[in-house]
Design a protein around this motif. Structure first.
Motif, PDB file in Angstrom:
ATOM      1  N   GLY A  19     -23.356  89.008 -18.569  1.00  0.00           N
ATOM      2  CA  GLY A  19     -23.108  90.434 -18.397  1.00  0.00           C
ATOM      3  C   GLY A  19     -22.073  90.983 -19.362  1.00  0.00           C
ATOM      4  N   ARG A  20     -21.359  90.089 -20.041  1.00  0.00           N
ATOM      5  CA  ARG A  20     -20.347  90.517 -21.024  1.00  0.00           C
ATOM      6  C   ARG A  20     -21.034  91.006 -22.299  1.00  0.00           C
ATOM      7  N   GLU A  21     -20.452  92.018 -22.938  1.00  0.00           N
ATOM      8  CA  GLU A  21     -20.982  92.493 -24.217  1.00  0.00           C
ATOM      9  C   GLU A  21     -19.969  92.236 -25.322  1.00  0.00           C
ATOM     10  N   LEU A  22     -20.429  91.621 -26.397  1.00  0.00           N
ATOM     11  CA  LEU A  22     -19.599  91.400 -27.574  1.00  0.00           C
ATOM     12  C   LEU A  22     -19.872  92.505 -28.575  1.00  0.00           C
ATOM     13  N   GLU A  23     -18.865  93.318 -28.859  1.00  0.00           N
ATOM     14  CA  GLU A  23     -19.037  94.371 -29.856  1.00  0.00           C
ATOM     15  C   GLU A  23     -18.962  93.773 -31.257  1.00  0.00           C
ATOM     16  N   ALA A  24     -19.768  94.324 -32.169  1.00  0.00           N
ATOM     17  CA  ALA A  24     -19.782  93.793 -33.538  1.00  0.00           C
ATOM     18  C   ALA A  24     -20.205  94.857 -34.528  1.00  0.00           C
TER      19      ALA A  24
ATOM     20  N   THR B 162     -29.685  90.024 -24.951  1.00  0.00           N
ATOM     21  CA  THR B 162     -30.332  90.902 -25.927  1.00  0.00           C
ATOM     22  C   THR B 162     -29.300  91.438 -26.916  1.00  0.00           C
ATOM     23  N   PHE B 163     -29.754  91.788 -28.093  1.00  0.00           N
ATOM     24  CA  PHE B 163     -28.929  92.573 -29.007  1.00  0.00           C
ATOM     25  C   PHE B 163     -28.898  94.006 -28.470  1.00  0.00           C
ATOM     26  N   THR B 164     -27.782  94.692 -28.706  1.00  0.00           N
ATOM     27  CA  THR B 164     -27.668  96.102 -28.321  1.00  0.00           C
ATOM     28  C   THR B 164     -27.352  96.915 -29.580  1.00  0.00           C
ATOM     29  N   GLU B 165     -27.189  98.211 -29.423  1.00  0.00           N
ATOM     30  CA  GLU B 165     -26.855  99.063 -30.565  1.00  0.00           C
ATOM     31  C   GLU B 165     -25.519  98.654 -31.176  1.00  0.00           C
ATOM     32  N   ASN B 166     -24.595  98.175 -30.325  1.00  0.00           N
ATOM     33  CA  ASN B 166     -23.225  97.918 -30.785  1.00  0.00           C
ATOM     34  C   ASN B 166     -22.829  96.448 -30.787  1.00  0.00           C
ATOM     35  N   GLY B 167     -23.783  95.548 -30.539  1.00  0.00           N
ATOM     36  CA  GLY B 167     -23.423  94.133 -30.525  1.00  0.00           C
ATOM     37  C   GLY B 167     -24.413  93.279 -29.781  1.00  0.00           C
ATOM     38  N   ILE B 168     -23.892  92.390 -28.905  1.00  0.00           N
ATOM     39  CA  ILE B 168     -24.740  91.436 -28.190  1.00  0.00           C
ATOM     40  C   ILE B 168     -24.370  91.439 -26.714  1.00  0.00           C
ATOM     41  N   LEU B 169     -25.390  91.596 -25.862  1.00  0.00           N
ATOM     42  CA  LEU B 169     -25.210  91.487 -24.419  1.00  0.00           C
ATOM     43  C   LEU B 169     -25.532  90.052 -24.015  1.00  0.00           C
ATOM     44  N   LEU B 170     -24.600  89.417 -23.296  1.00  0.00           N
ATOM     45  CA  LEU B 170     -24.754  88.023 -22.902  1.00  0.00           C
ATOM     46  C   LEU B 170     -25.339  87.901 -21.498  1.00  0.00           C
ATOM     47  N   LYS B 171     -25.860  86.726 -21.192  1.00  0.00           N
ATOM     48  CA  LYS B 171     -26.464  86.497 -19.867  1.00  0.00           C
ATOM     49  C   LYS B 171     -25.429  86.704 -18.754  1.00  0.00           C
TER      50      LYS B 171
END
Length: 355
Positions: free
Chosen positions: A289-294, A278-287
């Motif tokens: 469990g890692r989140e990429l900030e953007a 899913t997209f998050t407020e601060n980037g992308i959450l990956l399957k």
């Protein structure tokens, strides 16, 4: 030429070599192998001027429909003036469609979960905003095709960091950005000979690579992956460049002078292979469990396809479904009189077959 007029994202360039992509009747006469968008646009304009075509072009018209009348033995083509909304008709005995297969109104965008939650800026390369400031920003580019591998090295020098997020890898190989052999030959031979030979050489070379990929897929896979390994070094995981399919089961991606690989090696850019949760407020959450900030997310997710520029064909007033008709040699359509539509190669420069 619509692609080169409308697409203005950073680094926009051809993904075919220009000697085979250029016109056979007016060979590309520069030493750039993979030219930028403005150079290609100028080449098209200059060619149209040189052959007296420009004065016959009507701009700003959107073709909406074309109807063949058996009684009149004529096509009636209806167009809309995009500035005023007024309609106009043209009649002709023969109709030729040279519209490519992209819908230029809107790019393809998957329905990513949570896109509306993202607080940064989300951009599709097909509608690149002129005011986009990505200096010292964290950028994620979603995609693994020609657009993504063009954007990443073009933006890497100015961003804080840029990440190419891909669902699965593509074959990417480095080509020289500058034709040194033609440069040497141009000093001693007539230019027409030199660029004609460069065109012939590159067409033969491309054909050889394609045939070798089909006949010796395992060998070509090793060759392509070793090319990547040589450029990225030991610090980059080769899993990001090892597709599950064989070479030329899909198109290959070319990068000039290994620019993408250099930025990965230097740490200015990175590649992540994963699926989006899913997209998050601060980037992308990956399957995973890692989140990429953007700060900025660029959806290089492709283009929507359409035939004949989106116009509706009809015969004697009866709508015609193009998908129900066979095509002969990519030019003539079954049961449709006095009409051709020009379709190029998908495994070589489009222009070669269009010519």
């Amino acid at each position: 030429g619509g692609t080169w007029e409308l697409f203005r994202y950073p680094g926009i360039r051809s993904d075919s070599d220009m000697f085979s992509f250029g016109y056979g009747f007016r060979p590309w006469n520069e030493l750039k192998v993979s030219a930028d968008g403005p150079s290609i646009r100028n080449y098209i304009h200059e060619t149209a001027d040189a052959f007296g075509v420009t004065e016959h072009i009507r701009y700003g018209l959107k073709t909406t429909s074309a109807d063949w009348s058996e009684k009149d033995q004529r096509w009636t083509v209806t167009v809309t003036h995009e500035d005023s909304g007024e309609t106009e008709t043209f009649t002709a005995r023969f109709l030729v469609g040279c519209t490519g297969y992209y819908n230029y109104d809107k790019g393809y965008l998957p329905d990513f979960p949570g896109m509306d939650r993202f607080k940064g800026r989300c951009v599709h390369p097909q509608q690149w905003p002129e005011d986009l400031d990505y200096k010292n920003k964290k950028v994620v580019v979603i995609g693994s095709g020609a657009t993504a591998v063009t954007l990443v090295p073009s933006m890497a020098e100015e961003t804080a960091h840029i990440t190419m997020l891909q669902r699965s890898p593509s074959y990417i190989f480095s080509i020289p950005g500058h034709d040194k052999l033609s440069e040497v030959l141009d000093a001693v031979l007539p230019s027409d000979w030199v660029f004609g030979m460069a065109r012939w050489r590159n067409i033969k070379l491309q054909r050889l690579i394609y045939k070798a990929s089909k006949k010796y897929p395992n060998f070509m896979r090793k060759l392509l992956l070793s090319n990547v390994k040589r450029h990225v070094g030991d610090g980059v995981d080769m899993a990001h460049f090892s597709p599950s399919y064989m070479p030329w089961d899909e198109r290959l991606c070319a990068v000039p002078d290994a620019d993408l690989f250099k930025d990965l090696r230097d740490g200015k850019a990175s590649v992540v292979t994963d699926h989006i949760e899913t997209f998050t407020e601060n980037g992308i959450l990956l399957k995973s469990g890692r989140e990429l900030e953007a700060d900025i997310i660029i959806t290089a997710t492709g283009l929507n396809l359409q035939v004949l520029g989106g116009m509706q064909l009809s015969l004697n007033g009866e709508p015609l479904d193009v998908s129900e008709h066979m095509t002969y040699k990519g030019v003539l359509m079954e049961g449709v009189p006095n009409m051709a539509w020009v379709f190029g190669y998908t495994n070589a420069s489009w222009t070669l077959k269009a010519d």
